[in-house]
Motif scaffolding. Structure first.
Motif, mmCIF file in Angstrom:
data_model
loop_
_atom_site.group_PDB
_atom_site.id
_atom_site.type_symbol
_atom_site.label_atom_id
_atom_site.label_comp_id
_atom_site.label_asym_id
_atom_site.label_seq_id
_atom_site.Cartn_x
_atom_site.Cartn_y
_atom_site.Cartn_z
ATOM 1 N N LYS A 8 5.029 20.361 1.528
ATOM 2 C CA LYS A 8 4.048 19.302 1.777
ATOM 3 C C LYS A 8 4.427 18.024 1.050
ATOM 4 N N ARG A 9 4.994 18.154 -0.144
ATOM 5 C CA ARG A 9 5.387 16.967 -0.892
ATOM 6 C C ARG A 9 6.508 16.215 -0.192
ATOM 7 N N LEU A 10 7.428 16.955 0.397
ATOM 8 C CA LEU A 10 8.502 16.306 1.145
ATOM 9 C C LEU A 10 7.961 15.593 2.375
ATOM 10 N N VAL A 11 6.980 16.202 3.047
ATOM 11 C CA VAL A 11 6.374 15.570 4.219
ATOM 12 C C VAL A 11 5.703 14.253 3.822
ATOM 13 N N VAL A 12 4.972 14.272 2.713
ATOM 14 C CA VAL A 12 4.315 13.059 2.232
ATOM 15 C C VAL A 12 5.352 12.000 1.866
ATOM 16 N N LEU A 13 6.439 12.446 1.213
ATOM 17 C CA LEU A 13 7.490 11.502 0.818
ATOM 18 C C LEU A 13 8.125 10.841 2.036
ATOM 19 N N PHE A 14 8.487 11.624 3.036
ATOM 20 C CA PHE A 14 9.109 11.066 4.241
ATOM 21 C C PHE A 14 8.131 10.169 5.004
ATOM 22 N N SER A 15 6.850 10.512 4.969
ATOM 23 C CA SER A 15 5.847 9.667 5.626
ATOM 24 C C SER A 15 5.774 8.299 4.956
ATOM 25 N N HIS A 16 5.836 8.278 3.633
ATOM 26 C CA HIS A 16 5.837 6.999 2.918
ATOM 27 C C HIS A 16 7.127 6.227 3.179
ATOM 28 N N TRP A 17 8.219 6.928 3.307
ATOM 29 C CA TRP A 17 9.467 6.240 3.635
ATOM 30 C C TRP A 17 9.394 5.570 5.003
ATOM 31 N N LEU A 18 8.742 6.236 5.952
ATOM 32 C CA LEU A 18 8.563 5.627 7.271
ATOM 33 C C LEU A 18 7.714 4.363 7.172
ATOM 34 N N LEU A 19 6.681 4.408 6.335
ATOM 35 C CA LEU A 19 5.858 3.216 6.146
ATOM 36 C C LEU A 19 6.647 2.102 5.467
ATOM 37 N N HIS A 20 7.485 2.466 4.470
ATOM 38 C CA HIS A 20 8.355 1.458 3.840
ATOM 39 C C HIS A 20 9.231 0.786 4.897
ATOM 40 N N LEU A 64 0.818 -1.209 0.000
ATOM 41 C CA LEU A 64 0.000 0.000 0.000
ATOM 42 C C LEU A 64 0.852 1.260 0.000
ATOM 43 N N SER A 65 1.962 1.240 0.719
ATOM 44 C CA SER A 65 2.823 2.422 0.738
ATOM 45 C C SER A 65 3.435 2.667 -0.635
ATOM 46 N N LEU A 66 3.783 1.611 -1.336
ATOM 47 C CA LEU A 66 4.324 1.757 -2.690
ATOM 48 C C LEU A 66 3.268 2.291 -3.654
ATOM 49 N N VAL A 67 2.071 1.725 -3.585
ATOM 50 C CA VAL A 67 1.006 2.129 -4.510
ATOM 51 C C VAL A 67 0.581 3.568 -4.247
ATOM 52 N N THR A 68 0.350 3.909 -2.976
ATOM 53 C CA THR A 68 -0.108 5.264 -2.653
ATOM 54 C C THR A 68 0.954 6.311 -2.975
ATOM 55 N N LEU A 69 2.231 5.966 -2.814
ATOM 56 C CA LEU A 69 3.288 6.912 -3.169
ATOM 57 C C LEU A 69 3.286 7.178 -4.674
ATOM 58 N N ALA A 70 3.157 6.120 -5.473
ATOM 59 C CA ALA A 70 3.127 6.293 -6.928
ATOM 60 C C ALA A 70 1.909 7.098 -7.360
ATOM 61 N N VAL A 71 0.744 6.833 -6.749
ATOM 62 C CA VAL A 71 -0.473 7.569 -7.097
ATOM 63 C C VAL A 71 -0.338 9.033 -6.722
ATOM 64 N N TYR A 72 0.207 9.306 -5.532
ATOM 65 C CA TYR A 72 0.340 10.702 -5.096
ATOM 66 C C TYR A 72 1.303 11.477 -5.991
ATOM 67 N N MET A 73 2.446 10.889 -6.300
ATOM 68 C CA MET A 73 3.425 11.591 -7.128
ATOM 69 C C MET A 73 2.909 11.787 -8.543
ATOM 70 N N SER A 74 2.132 10.835 -9.017
ATOM 71 C CA SER A 74 1.545 10.989 -10.346
ATOM 72 C C SER A 74 0.470 12.076 -10.352
ATOM 73 N N ALA A 75 -0.400 12.065 -9.327
ATOM 74 C CA ALA A 75 -1.456 13.078 -9.253
ATOM 75 C C ALA A 75 -0.894 14.475 -9.030
ATOM 76 N N SER A 76 0.236 14.572 -8.321
ATOM 77 C CA SER A 76 0.865 15.865 -8.055
ATOM 78 C C SER A 76 1.798 16.305 -9.173
ATOM 79 N N GLU A 77 1.923 15.463 -10.207
ATOM 80 C CA GLU A 77 2.775 15.759 -11.362
ATOM 81 C C GLU A 77 4.223 15.992 -10.946
ATOM 82 N N VAL A 78 4.700 15.121 -10.072
ATOM 83 C CA VAL A 78 6.102 15.166 -9.658
ATOM 84 C C VAL A 78 6.906 14.319 -10.634
#
Length: 325
Positions: free
Chosen positions: A263-275, A238-252
């Motif tokens: 905010k994007r960095l916060v989301v990225l670090f949050s996903h890294w913690l889940l990984h 789920l962390s992998l899928v949601t990270l890909a969806v978020y970065m795609s939706a945010s056009e990163v």
């Protein structure tokens, strides 16, 4: 077998022995009624009291152990689920112009943290942050209601009890405290600070919680044992899928796009913690010298996405396909 003397003959004859019938069923056991030195008196075969489970001799014994590392990781996973869902729906319904999202995020974190502490305090031993538990031996330990025996194929002996005490019921207690604290704190906060939202929108994140808490409760009741064994892989996928969806939706598409908004960095670090949490849960860190290097893989999915995003951008693929024709 005891013996008794008859007259002067002196011959030893077997005395009457009270032989108890076998205790059928995988989780049926005899409760210890009295302990006199090394001699124990047992009750009838049936369900074990709460906080006990059967041993190899079908005797109900107190759960005196402590959760191991994997058990704590599982409890951490169940504690994170409401928090992550709270954050998701707060972000979903707050809107881009609302300045109340951050305070709501902090409030949700405080609610779940307080619920965690209170749940540990009311669990046995009461007043302590530690809990006593029985070890999980196999998947059937979570579903004792499916193993009630029927000796005569007519009468069912009900031996359903919490063999994985307290890993099954403690989750329900935690969800209840989360819901109560949310209803006490969040409406007052949202009413005061959510001025950037309409009257019908400001409470939507709370309404969402009133839906997902029953869903989580049913999920724990039906699939608690499956979640116990599968949660590390669920977290990782789920962390992998949601990270890909978020970065795609945010056009990163590059590292520069990440640095534009904090905010994007916060989301990225949050996903890294889940990984990292998923990797730790899978490896259990039994062998530190082998398992710790696996944490170096945490940034790999994000780096792979950033390095390959420009080659998979839809407009570029369509333009190159058109040029080919």
């Amino acid at each position: 077998i005891g013996t008794e003397r008859r007259g002067d003959v002196g011959c030893a004859l077997p005395a009457a022995v009270d032989i108890q019938p076998a205790c059928l069923g995988l989780y049926c056991g005899r409760t210890v009624l009295l302990v006199n030195g090394s001699v124990e008196t047992y009750g009838d075969c049936g369900v074990c009291p709460r906080g006990q489970r059967t041993d190899d001799n079908k005797i109900c014994r107190e759960c005196m152990g402590s959760p191991d590392r994997y058990d704590w990781l599982y409890l951490g996973f169940t504690a994170m689920l409401p928090l992550v869902l709270h954050w998701f729906f707060i972000e979903w319904y707050s809107g881009k112009k609302s300045s109340s999202a951050l305070l709501q995020h902090i409030t949700a974190l405080c609610e779940c943290s307080a619920a965690t502490v209170v749940t540990l305090l009311v669990s046995d031993p009461v007043g302590s942050l530690r809990i006593r538990s029985c070890p999980v031996k196999k998947l059937s330990d979570w579903y004792t209601m499916l193993y009630n025996p029927s000796p005569d194929y007519i009468t069912t002996v009900h031996c359903t009890h919490e063999a994985v005490y307290p890993l099954y019921t403690i989750v329900f207690i935690y969800y209840a405290f989360c819901l109560v604290l949310m209803m006490l704190l969040r409406p007052l906060l949202v009413k005061k600070i959510a001025c950037g939202l309409g009257k019908s929108d400001r409470f939507k994140s709370i309404y969402a919680a009133l839906y997902f808490f029953p869903v989580l409760t049913v999920l724990q009741a039906v699939g608690g044992g499956l979640l116990y064994y599968a949660f590390p892989y669920i977290v990782l996928v789920l962390s992998l899928v949601t990270l890909a969806v978020y970065m795609s939706a945010s056009e990163v598409e590059s590292f520069k796009d990440l640095l534009v908004r904090k905010k994007r960095l916060v989301v990225l670090f949050s996903h890294w913690l889940l990984h990292a949490y998923g990797i730790i849960s899978i490896s259990k860190l039994d062998k530190l010298e082998q398992d710790l290097p696996l944490l170096a893989l945490v940034p790999a999915p994000a780096l792979f996405y950033l390095l390959t995003a420009k080659y998979t951008e839809p407009s570029r693929v369509l333009s190159e396909g058109g040029n080919g024709h």
